[in-house]
Design a protein around this motif. Sequence first.
Motif, PDB file in Angstrom:
ATOM      1  N   SER A  52     -24.131   0.548  33.584  1.00 54.37           N
ATOM      2  CA  SER A  52     -25.340   0.215  34.339  1.00 54.37           C
ATOM      3  C   SER A  52     -25.129   0.413  35.834  1.00 54.37           C
ATOM      4  CB  SER A  52     -25.747  -1.230  34.042  1.00 54.37           C
ATOM      5  OG  SER A  52     -26.898  -1.581  34.766  1.00 54.37           O
ATOM      6  N   VAL A  53     -23.992  -0.087  36.330  1.00 58.14           N
ATOM      7  CA  VAL A  53     -23.678   0.061  37.763  1.00 58.14           C
ATOM      8  C   VAL A  53     -23.425   1.523  38.105  1.00 58.14           C
ATOM      9  CG1 VAL A  53     -22.011  -0.541  39.554  1.00 58.14           C
ATOM     10  CG2 VAL A  53     -22.768  -2.283  37.914  1.00 58.14           C
ATOM     11  N   LEU A  54     -22.670   2.216  37.251  1.00 52.00           N
ATOM     12  CA  LEU A  54     -22.327   3.603  37.522  1.00 52.00           C
ATOM     13  C   LEU A  54     -23.563   4.498  37.541  1.00 52.00           C
ATOM     14  CD1 LEU A  54     -20.165   5.772  37.937  1.00 52.00           C
ATOM     15  CD2 LEU A  54     -19.895   5.885  35.445  1.00 52.00           C
ATOM     16  N   VAL A  55     -24.439   4.326  36.556  1.00 48.00           N
ATOM     17  CA  VAL A  55     -25.658   5.143  36.496  1.00 48.00           C
ATOM     18  C   VAL A  55     -26.540   4.879  37.709  1.00 48.00           C
ATOM     19  CG1 VAL A  55     -27.818   5.461  35.218  1.00 48.00           C
ATOM     20  CG2 VAL A  55     -25.643   5.429  33.995  1.00 48.00           C
ATOM     21  N   TYR A  56     -26.614   3.638  38.132  1.00 49.29           N
ATOM     22  CA  TYR A  56     -27.446   3.333  39.314  1.00 49.29           C
ATOM     23  C   TYR A  56     -26.858   3.975  40.570  1.00 49.29           C
ATOM     24  CZ  TYR A  56     -30.085   0.839  42.820  1.00 49.29           C
ATOM     25  OH  TYR A  56     -30.889   0.524  43.890  1.00 49.29           O
ATOM     26  N   ARG A  57     -25.525   3.932  40.689  1.00 47.75           N
ATOM     27  CA  ARG A  57     -24.895   4.531  41.877  1.00 47.75           C
ATOM     28  C   ARG A  57     -25.078   6.049  41.900  1.00 47.75           C
ATOM     29  NH1 ARG A  57     -19.062   1.316  42.414  1.00 47.75           N
ATOM     30  NH2 ARG A  57     -19.944  -0.745  42.886  1.00 47.75           N
ATOM     31  N   LEU A  58     -25.026   6.662  40.720  1.00 49.58           N
ATOM     32  CA  LEU A  58     -25.144   8.120  40.670  1.00 49.58           C
ATOM     33  C   LEU A  58     -26.588   8.592  40.817  1.00 49.58           C
ATOM     34  CD1 LEU A  58     -22.673   8.944  37.737  1.00 49.58           C
ATOM     35  CD2 LEU A  58     -22.306   9.347  40.178  1.00 49.58           C
ATOM     36  N   SER A  59     -27.539   7.807  40.289  1.00 48.73           N
ATOM     37  CA  SER A  59     -28.928   8.264  40.258  1.00 48.73           C
ATOM     38  C   SER A  59     -29.832   7.561  41.259  1.00 48.73           C
ATOM     39  CB  SER A  59     -29.506   8.060  38.850  1.00 48.73           C
ATOM     40  OG  SER A  59     -29.611   6.666  38.561  1.00 48.73           O
ATOM     41  N   GLY A  60     -29.456   6.332  41.628  1.00 50.55           N
ATOM     42  CA  GLY A  60     -30.337   5.545  42.490  1.00 50.55           C
ATOM     43  C   GLY A  60     -31.586   5.077  41.775  1.00 50.55           C
ATOM     44  N   VAL A 167     -22.017 -13.274  24.905  1.00 49.83           N
ATOM     45  CA  VAL A 167     -23.264 -13.237  25.671  1.00 49.83           C
ATOM     46  C   VAL A 167     -23.198 -14.238  26.819  1.00 49.83           C
ATOM     47  CG1 VAL A 167     -25.746 -13.670  25.569  1.00 49.83           C
ATOM     48  CG2 VAL A 167     -24.609 -12.469  23.695  1.00 49.83           C
ATOM     49  N   LEU A 168     -22.584 -15.411  26.549  1.00 51.80           N
ATOM     50  CA  LEU A 168     -22.511 -16.454  27.574  1.00 51.80           C
ATOM     51  C   LEU A 168     -21.535 -16.108  28.701  1.00 51.80           C
ATOM     52  CD1 LEU A 168     -22.450 -19.662  25.336  1.00 51.80           C
ATOM     53  CD2 LEU A 168     -24.404 -18.560  26.409  1.00 51.80           C
ATOM     54  N   GLY A 169     -20.364 -15.589  28.330  1.00 52.73           N
ATOM     55  CA  GLY A 169     -19.337 -15.376  29.345  1.00 52.73           C
ATOM     56  C   GLY A 169     -19.015 -13.941  29.679  1.00 52.73           C
ATOM     57  N   GLY A 170     -19.390 -13.027  28.795  1.00 54.10           N
ATOM     58  CA  GLY A 170     -18.987 -11.641  28.982  1.00 54.10           C
ATOM     59  C   GLY A 170     -19.572 -10.974  30.202  1.00 54.10           C
ATOM     60  N   LEU A 171     -20.864 -11.205  30.439  1.00 48.89           N
ATOM     61  CA  LEU A 171     -21.506 -10.546  31.580  1.00 48.89           C
ATOM     62  C   LEU A 171     -20.914 -11.029  32.899  1.00 48.89           C
ATOM     63  CD1 LEU A 171     -25.237 -10.511  30.399  1.00 48.89           C
ATOM     64  CD2 LEU A 171     -23.564  -8.656  30.306  1.00 48.89           C
ATOM     65  N   ALA A 172     -20.670 -12.336  32.992  1.00 48.76           N
ATOM     66  CA  ALA A 172     -20.069 -12.872  34.214  1.00 48.76           C
ATOM     67  C   ALA A 172     -18.660 -12.327  34.403  1.00 48.76           C
ATOM     68  CB  ALA A 172     -20.042 -14.404  34.158  1.00 48.76           C
ATOM     69  N   LEU A 173     -17.880 -12.276  33.324  1.00 48.29           N
ATOM     70  CA  LEU A 173     -16.511 -11.775  33.410  1.00 48.29           C
ATOM     71  C   LEU A 173     -16.500 -10.307  33.807  1.00 48.29           C
ATOM     72  CD1 LEU A 173     -13.541 -12.444  32.996  1.00 48.29           C
ATOM     73  CD2 LEU A 173     -13.789 -11.794  30.586  1.00 48.29           C
ATOM     74  N   GLY A 174     -17.442  -9.535  33.240  1.00 52.79           N
ATOM     75  CA  GLY A 174     -17.527  -8.130  33.600  1.00 52.79           C
ATOM     76  C   GLY A 174     -17.891  -7.939  35.053  1.00 52.79           C
ATOM     77  N   GLY A 175     -18.778  -8.797  35.549  1.00 50.49           N
ATOM     78  CA  GLY A 175     -19.137  -8.710  36.962  1.00 50.49           C
ATOM     79  C   GLY A 175     -17.954  -8.971  37.868  1.00 50.49           C
ATOM     80  N   VAL A 176     -17.133  -9.951  37.508  1.00 48.02           N
ATOM     81  CA  VAL A 176     -15.930 -10.242  38.288  1.00 48.02           C
ATOM     82  C   VAL A 176     -14.970  -9.057  38.226  1.00 48.02           C
ATOM     83  CG1 VAL A 176     -13.891 -11.724  38.424  1.00 48.02           C
ATOM     84  CG2 VAL A 176     -16.134 -12.736  37.996  1.00 48.02           C
ATOM     85  N   LEU A 177     -14.843  -8.443  37.062  1.00 50.57           N
ATOM     86  CA  LEU A 177     -13.945  -7.308  36.902  1.00 50.57           C
ATOM     87  C   LEU A 177     -14.328  -6.162  37.833  1.00 50.57           C
ATOM     88  CD1 LEU A 177     -11.630  -5.986  35.280  1.00 50.57           C
ATOM     89  CD2 LEU A 177     -13.351  -5.204  33.640  1.00 50.57           C
ATOM     90  N   LEU A 178     -15.624  -5.942  37.999  1.00 49.44           N
ATOM     91  CA  LEU A 178     -16.076  -4.833  38.848  1.00 49.44           C
ATOM     92  C   LEU A 178     -15.846  -5.085  40.334  1.00 49.44           C
ATOM     93  CD1 LEU A 178     -19.364  -3.697  37.068  1.00 49.44           C
ATOM     94  CD2 LEU A 178     -17.159  -2.536  37.126  1.00 49.44           C
ATOM     95  N   THR A 179     -15.497  -6.298  40.693  1.00 51.42           N
ATOM     96  CA  THR A 179     -15.120  -6.541  42.092  1.00 51.42           C
ATOM     97  C   THR A 179     -13.698  -6.066  42.363  1.00 51.42           C
ATOM     98  OG1 THR A 179     -14.271  -8.780  41.645  1.00 51.42           O
ATOM     99  CG2 THR A 179     -16.625  -8.568  42.172  1.00 51.42           C
ATOM    100  N   ALA A 180     -12.917  -5.865  41.283  1.00 56.57           N
ATOM    101  CA  ALA A 180     -11.519  -5.461  41.441  1.00 56.57           C
ATOM    102  C   ALA A 180     -11.294  -3.987  41.143  1.00 56.57           C
ATOM    103  CB  ALA A 180     -10.627  -6.315  40.539  1.00 56.57           C
ATOM    104  N   VAL A 181     -12.105  -3.392  40.247  1.00 57.93           N
ATOM    105  CA  VAL A 181     -11.938  -1.984  39.888  1.00 57.93           C
ATOM    106  C   VAL A 181     -13.295  -1.287  39.948  1.00 57.93           C
ATOM    107  CG1 VAL A 181      -9.950  -2.435  38.394  1.00 57.93           C
ATOM    108  CG2 VAL A 181     -12.244  -2.444  37.420  1.00 57.93           C
ATOM    109  N   PRO A 183     -16.397   1.189  38.499  1.00 59.67           N
ATOM    110  CA  PRO A 183     -16.997   1.283  37.166  1.00 59.67           C
ATOM    111  C   PRO A 183     -16.238   2.218  36.231  1.00 59.67           C
ATOM    112  CG  PRO A 183     -18.708   1.312  38.835  1.00 59.67           C
ATOM    113  CD  PRO A 183     -17.398   1.383  39.559  1.00 59.67           C
ATOM    114  N   ARG A 184     -15.777   3.374  36.747  1.00 57.79           N
ATOM    115  CA  ARG A 184     -15.035   4.287  35.880  1.00 57.79           C
ATOM    116  C   ARG A 184     -13.669   3.701  35.527  1.00 57.79           C
ATOM    117  NH1 ARG A 184     -17.839   9.090  35.234  1.00 57.79           N
ATOM    118  NH2 ARG A 184     -19.183   9.723  36.964  1.00 57.79           N
ATOM    119  N   GLY A 185     -13.085   2.957  36.440  1.00 57.47           N
ATOM    120  CA  GLY A 185     -11.830   2.278  36.129  1.00 57.47           C
ATOM    121  C   GLY A 185     -12.020   1.224  35.050  1.00 57.47           C
ATOM    122  N   ALA A 186     -13.160   0.528  35.097  1.00 66.50           N
ATOM    123  CA  ALA A 186     -13.449  -0.465  34.068  1.00 66.50           C
ATOM    124  C   ALA A 186     -13.629   0.202  32.707  1.00 66.50           C
ATOM    125  CB  ALA A 186     -14.697  -1.257  34.446  1.00 66.50           C
ATOM    126  N   LEU A 187     -14.173   1.409  32.700  1.00 62.25           N
ATOM    127  CA  LEU A 187     -14.348   2.135  31.443  1.00 62.25           C
ATOM    128  C   LEU A 187     -13.003   2.500  30.808  1.00 62.25           C
ATOM    129  CD1 LEU A 187     -17.378   4.382  32.391  1.00 62.25           C
ATOM    130  CD2 LEU A 187     -17.334   2.634  30.610  1.00 62.25           C
TER     131      LEU A 187
END
Length: 421
Positions: A52-60, A167-181, A183-187
Amino acid sequence: MTTDLPSGTGADAAPDAPAGYLRLFRVAEFRAVFIAHAASLFGVVVAEISLSVLVYRLSGSPLLSALTFALGFLPYAVGGTLLSGIADRWAPRRVLVGCDLLCAACAVLMALPVTPVAALLALRCVIAVVSPVFNGTRMATLTDVLGDGDLFVLGRSLLRIVSQSAVLGGLALGGVLLTAVSPRGALVITVATFLCSAALLRLGTRRRPARTPGKGPLLRTSLSGARGLFADRRLRVLVLLLWVPPMFSVVPEVLAAAYADEIGVGTAGVGLLMCAMAVGTIGSELAVGSLLSPTARSRIALPLVCVTLLPLIGYAAGPGLVPTLLILLLAGAGFAYTLGVDRWFVDAVPEELRGRAMTLQSAGLMTVQGIGAALGGAAAEVFGVGPTVAGAGVLGALSCGALALAAGANRPKGETGLTAI
């Protein structure tokens, strides 16, 4: 590979005593399936956020960014209907490992810097098409690992609880992960989770033969499974019992942001509104699965399915945040009915149809939730959020009541679990 409990035998040594979830982990193969499920689920959550983040960055484009989530649901119907025959025609371990490796390959291509937006979306579709085949094959395999009795019901429940917890924790955890790496690194992490799942399933489960090996057209095999599932009135009713409540219960979730705006509770309120029903479901499944016997779970299943959506009618009064959270917790608690219906479903499905039936049930569940979300959004545009959710509660309760009556009327002779209503 050996297990501490022989598959299909020790699972029901005390058939009417509460087995408890901890007993599942005495089965070595289930431990492998459980860890593999948790790993691949984490990879899917990370992939959804990263894409979601990667597609938005590439396409706007906000539309294309949102489409990455939608593409996780839309192809389910295609994969579940047209490819369900794979679950029965090939050895289940080969199917599971193959699906994981295919998803890992898709994630590798997504992580490449040269992959354009169109290809990213197409690869997301491939993963979504494969998912119902994987899920259905895994659920059918659980009957081999745990037997088709109470341990299977608890095993399926525990995997479902893990998914809801994500559903409860995954989205928040993923958001934290993207602060460190990036989007392609997360993939790349997603690639690792799929490979980990494949290795666990390959090394941690036994090889079993295909249920219905054949060389005819795959499409014919898949469609024959759908016909076999829906031609049988009892199976049809049980599938609808597993589909209809989630179709209506998704309405307050997808309208959480709009309702939070109406009652003035801000973004923090949105998160609470989206999580409350899942919390109720997780808590009730854990309690019912741990404390009640199989017979008791069967006896409460139909009464629970009749009342689980009724609390949503409270939205008509336009309650504030705390009463609304209580409404959603109560509605979620009713979903413990699935523990009873799961047992009836696996007992009713013929062995040779089991992989296709589980695949179709999984695909249909995702599809009807997408339909429910779309209809709920459309209705809210006309009637407003509160009346729409209340209306979903009324229509859902009436539908569930009709299905419960049909389930009771079509129960096999001697089955006491369906006589509660």
